[in-house]
Design an enzyme around this catalytic site. Structure first.
Site, PDB file in Angstrom:
ATOM      1  CB  SER A 142      -0.884   0.012   1.247  1.00  0.00           C
ATOM      2  OG  SER A 142      -1.497   1.278   1.403  1.00  0.00           O
ATOM      3  CE1 TYR A 155      -4.751  -2.087   4.261  1.00  0.00           C
ATOM      4  CE2 TYR A 155      -3.608   0.007   3.997  1.00  0.00           C
ATOM      5  CZ  TYR A 155      -4.211  -1.104   3.444  1.00  0.00           C
ATOM      6  OH  TYR A 155      -4.273  -1.247   2.080  1.00  0.00           O
TER       7      TYR A 155
HETATM    8  P1  NAD Z   1     -11.553  -5.159  -1.717  1.00  0.00           P
HETATM    9  O1  NAD Z   1     -12.049  -5.055  -0.320  1.00  0.00           O
HETATM   10  O2  NAD Z   1     -12.383  -4.622  -2.819  1.00  0.00           O
HETATM   11  O3  NAD Z   1     -11.191  -6.684  -2.031  1.00  0.00           O
HETATM   12  C1  NAD Z   1     -10.495  -7.489  -1.127  1.00  0.00           C
HETATM   13  C2  NAD Z   1     -10.893  -8.938  -1.342  1.00  0.00           C
HETATM   14  O4  NAD Z   1     -10.111  -9.739  -0.428  1.00  0.00           O
HETATM   15  C3  NAD Z   1     -12.363  -9.226  -1.044  1.00  0.00           C
HETATM   16  O5  NAD Z   1     -12.950  -9.985  -2.083  1.00  0.00           O
HETATM   17  C4  NAD Z   1     -12.307 -10.028   0.257  1.00  0.00           C
HETATM   18  O6  NAD Z   1     -13.376 -10.967   0.385  1.00  0.00           O
HETATM   19  C5  NAD Z   1     -10.971 -10.716   0.145  1.00  0.00           C
HETATM   20  N1  NAD Z   1     -10.422 -11.172   1.430  1.00  0.00           N
HETATM   21  C6  NAD Z   1     -10.341 -10.461   2.579  1.00  0.00           C
HETATM   22  N2  NAD Z   1      -9.794 -11.217   3.543  1.00  0.00           N
HETATM   23  C7  NAD Z   1      -9.526 -12.439   3.000  1.00  0.00           C
HETATM   24  C8  NAD Z   1      -8.962 -13.637   3.487  1.00  0.00           C
HETATM   25  N3  NAD Z   1      -8.576 -13.771   4.761  1.00  0.00           N
HETATM   26  N4  NAD Z   1      -8.824 -14.682   2.642  1.00  0.00           N
HETATM   27  C9  NAD Z   1      -9.228 -14.578   1.354  1.00  0.00           C
HETATM   28  N5  NAD Z   1      -9.787 -13.460   0.836  1.00  0.00           N
HETATM   29  C10 NAD Z   1      -9.926 -12.397   1.646  1.00  0.00           C
HETATM   30  O7  NAD Z   1     -10.122  -4.438  -1.680  1.00  0.00           O
HETATM   31  P2  NAD Z   1      -9.165  -3.866  -2.845  1.00  0.00           P
HETATM   32  O8  NAD Z   1      -9.225  -2.390  -2.771  1.00  0.00           O
HETATM   33  O9  NAD Z   1      -9.369  -4.583  -4.113  1.00  0.00           O
HETATM   34  O10 NAD Z   1      -7.767  -4.277  -2.203  1.00  0.00           O
HETATM   35  C11 NAD Z   1      -6.939  -5.325  -2.660  1.00  0.00           C
HETATM   36  C12 NAD Z   1      -5.577  -5.192  -2.005  1.00  0.00           C
HETATM   37  O11 NAD Z   1      -5.010  -3.933  -2.364  1.00  0.00           O
HETATM   38  C13 NAD Z   1      -5.611  -5.212  -0.475  1.00  0.00           C
HETATM   39  O12 NAD Z   1      -4.506  -5.922   0.027  1.00  0.00           O
HETATM   40  C14 NAD Z   1      -5.521  -3.738  -0.119  1.00  0.00           C
HETATM   41  O13 NAD Z   1      -4.980  -3.541   1.154  1.00  0.00           O
HETATM   42  C15 NAD Z   1      -4.615  -3.227  -1.214  1.00  0.00           C
HETATM   43  N6  NAD Z   1      -4.696  -1.783  -1.434  1.00  0.00           N
HETATM   44  C16 NAD Z   1      -5.791  -1.188  -1.987  1.00  0.00           C
HETATM   45  C17 NAD Z   1      -5.806   0.179  -2.201  1.00  0.00           C
HETATM   46  C18 NAD Z   1      -6.962   0.905  -2.828  1.00  0.00           C
HETATM   47  O14 NAD Z   1      -6.853   2.116  -3.063  1.00  0.00           O
HETATM   48  N7  NAD Z   1      -8.076   0.260  -3.134  1.00  0.00           N
HETATM   49  C19 NAD Z   1      -4.711   0.963  -1.831  1.00  0.00           C
HETATM   50  C20 NAD Z   1      -3.623   0.340  -1.251  1.00  0.00           C
HETATM   51  C21 NAD Z   1      -3.623  -1.036  -1.072  1.00  0.00           C
END
Ligand code: NAD
Length: 247
Positions: A142, A155
């Protein structure tokens, strides 16, 4: 032949947002993709999109932070597609809470899913990569680890751990054909972001590109890192954040 023809990829958290876009992209590039997600119906939906587009994929409902869940999903994946040589550790959870109100339970949950999950998944899958003499691990961390964000100490700590974990694994396996890299996304329009950002419009208006990132922006970087084009790239962080943070 497409870049990833014959390769088998696991994408954790592939049922939503960034993980869904990565799953779709790797399948489009020819990989057989196992979509692992805690949310089974969401993983099925991703698989349906891939199959519709002519790709190969299966859904595995699993907790990617539990040894048992991972073992089950991995044996199904191997039975269906064969050994796994691409792992995208993407599953993650977030939360926003003032530091002094942060409970031990909230801390443990975020560290378990975001940091211990990639440890357990990597330990389960890397033997297949070593046997093949070729492997790719991409960890999604992130941009909050670069900028710092208040009320997200658990986080940011978990994702900072992922950055360090990436470098350690990269060094350990550099001589064996396995690369390990990280993408720290910044501000990507997904259900997670919409759940944590208070004023999306203001935040977008103040950003260098005047737009939020798209899940496909992360998928593009990931597709590069898992390809043969990136075979000399390991231990690196590729920041995909629209210029919000410059290294
Ligand atoms: P999201 O919440 O849309 O999707 C996350 C998915 O992970 C969901 O389908 C959820 O069911 C699944 N999940 C959660 N815990 C789980 C587990 N224990 N086992 C299996 N599946 C699990 O989130 P996103 O925005 O697509 O984020 C994806 C990744 O990117 C994450 O690691 C998040 O921290 C990182 N991230 C996102 C952003 C952003 O701007 N969206 C920024 C920085 C980092």
């Amino acid at each position: 032949m497409m870049a990833l023809t014959g390769k088998v990829a696991v994408v954790t958290g592939g049922g939503s947002g960034i993980g869904r876009a990565i799953s779709f992209r790797l399948a489009r590039d020819g990989a057989s993709v196992a979509v692992w997600d805690l949310n089974g119906p969401a993983a099925q939906e991703t698989v349906a999109m891939i199959l519709d587009a002519g790709g190969r994929a299966i859904a595995c409902e699993a907790d990617a932070a539990s040894r048992e869940g991972i073992a089950g999903a991995l044996s199904r994946t191997r039975a269906e597609f064969g050994p796994v040589t691409i792992l995208v550790n993407n599953a993650g959870v977030t939360g926003r809470v003032p530091f002094l109100e942060m409970t031990e339970e909230a801390w443990d949950r975020v560290i378990r899913i975001n940091l211990k999950g990639p440890f357990l998944c990597s330990q389960a899958v890397i033997p297949d990569m070593l046997a093949a003499g070729w492997g790719r691990v991409v960890n999604i961390s992130s941009s909050s680890t670069q900028m710092g964000v208040g009320q997200m100490a658990h986080y940011v700590a978990s994702k900072g751990g992922v950055n360090g974990f990436t470098k350690a694994l990269a060094m350990e396996y550099a001589g064996q054909g396995v690369t390990v890299n990280t993408i720290p996304p910044g501000y990507i329009d997904t259900p997670m972001l919409r759940g944590t950002v208070q004023n999306m419009e203001t935040s977008v208006a103040n950003s260098p590109m005047r737009r939020a990132g798209r899940p496909e922006d992360i998928a593009g970087a990931c597709a590069y890192l898992v390809s043969d084009d990136a075979s000399y790239v390991t231990g690196q962080m590729i920041s995909v954040n629209g210029g919000r943070y410059l290294m």
